[in-house]
Enzyme design. Sequence first.
Site, PDB file in Angstrom:
ATOM      1  N   ARG A  51      28.762 -21.023   9.790  1.00 14.00           N
ATOM      2  CA  ARG A  51      29.163 -22.412   9.560  1.00 14.00           C
ATOM      3  C   ARG A  51      28.429 -23.313  10.557  1.00 14.00           C
ATOM      4  NH1 ARG A  51      30.927 -25.171   5.613  1.00 14.00           N
ATOM      5  NH2 ARG A  51      32.584 -23.624   5.205  1.00 14.00           N
ATOM      6  N   ARG A  74      20.849 -17.040   2.595  1.00 13.25           N
ATOM      7  CA  ARG A  74      21.473 -17.292   3.903  1.00 13.25           C
ATOM      8  C   ARG A  74      22.277 -16.103   4.409  1.00 13.25           C
ATOM      9  NH1 ARG A  74      26.768 -21.096   2.819  1.00 13.25           N
ATOM     10  NH2 ARG A  74      27.540 -20.010   0.981  1.00 13.25           N
ATOM     11  N   HIS A 142      19.935 -26.837   4.818  1.00 13.04           N
ATOM     12  CA  HIS A 142      21.288 -27.421   4.893  1.00 13.04           C
ATOM     13  C   HIS A 142      21.614 -27.762   6.354  1.00 13.04           C
ATOM     14  CE1 HIS A 142      25.551 -27.918   4.344  1.00 13.04           C
ATOM     15  NE2 HIS A 142      25.636 -27.266   3.192  1.00 13.04           N
ATOM     16  N   ASP A 188      30.439 -36.676   0.600  1.00 14.28           N
ATOM     17  CA  ASP A 188      29.635 -35.602  -0.003  1.00 14.28           C
ATOM     18  C   ASP A 188      28.782 -36.242  -1.094  1.00 14.28           C
ATOM     19  OD1 ASP A 188      28.553 -33.258  -0.883  1.00 14.28           O
ATOM     20  OD2 ASP A 188      30.453 -32.269  -1.357  1.00 14.28           O
ATOM     21  N   GLU A 245      20.543 -33.096   4.579  1.00 18.78           N
ATOM     22  CA  GLU A 245      19.842 -31.935   4.049  1.00 18.78           C
ATOM     23  C   GLU A 245      18.686 -32.329   3.138  1.00 18.78           C
ATOM     24  OE1 GLU A 245      22.896 -29.609   2.061  1.00 18.78           O
ATOM     25  OE2 GLU A 245      24.405 -30.672   3.253  1.00 18.78           O
TER      26      GLU A 245
END
Length: 272
Positions: A51, A74, A142, A188, A245
């Site tokens: 995270r 990832r 990201h 977002d 990002e």
Amino acid sequence: MNKTTLKTPFGATATIYHQGAHVTSWVPSTELGEQIFVAKRSDFAPGQAIRGGVPVCFPQFAAFGSGAKHGFARNIEWHLSRVNNDQTEAVFTLNDNEQTRAVWPHAFELTLSVHLTPTQLTMTLGVTNTDDQSFDFSGALHTYFSVSDYTAVNMRSFEGVTYWDNGTELSDRHVANSEALQLTGAFDRVYFDAPDSLELTDGQVVKRITKTGFTDVVVWNPGAQGAKSLSDMGDDEYLTMLCIEAAIVDKPKTLLAGESWHGVQAITLRNG
């Protein structure tokens, strides 16, 4: 978990975990300090997403595809191909294998290079189609930025750009106005066909964030309630992080057999 730390002659450092070729730290100098956010509760465990830092999203971004959210890259161990003599650059590679072909039936090679100068971090993602047929992909670098207070920073260069807020219909799009973007709660948003340069001002430090190859920019912060729903993030940690990002979102890139693509995100620091 395996990791590599670059320690340059000019004092800048960066740490990259081999799982995901995942950048988890960039300290350009003692004075400027850490520029990358990683949650204190983040799982550093095989197969578990970290995270924070800079997850490499491939072969899809979020749920824009039929596979796992943000893809598999990832969560898989990459190979450290080289570190140059002055430790200003490290290059990682990932090739298709039994694990990847079980979830995505294509042959490929990914590369991620991490390059440091006294004021800049540059990350270059390369995708090569080593298959005998074409494939489509989306994805992102990201990047979680460490900020003093996400409600106090502002961003410019989105004027006239079409955007979409996650949680609404994908067709429900709007055009950004000329005002600097400042956040007050959960956020977002995807900016489509976004400019290749924007500035994030945080007190006396300005981060110039540039991209090439990537078409879109994603800006995300979970807000107070969102942070509480994340088991690997402290309840108040959302205040000191902001994701900006470089991404390919709703218009996947098509690579023919043998073709390659490169996408770059660079962060340059200067005093405001």
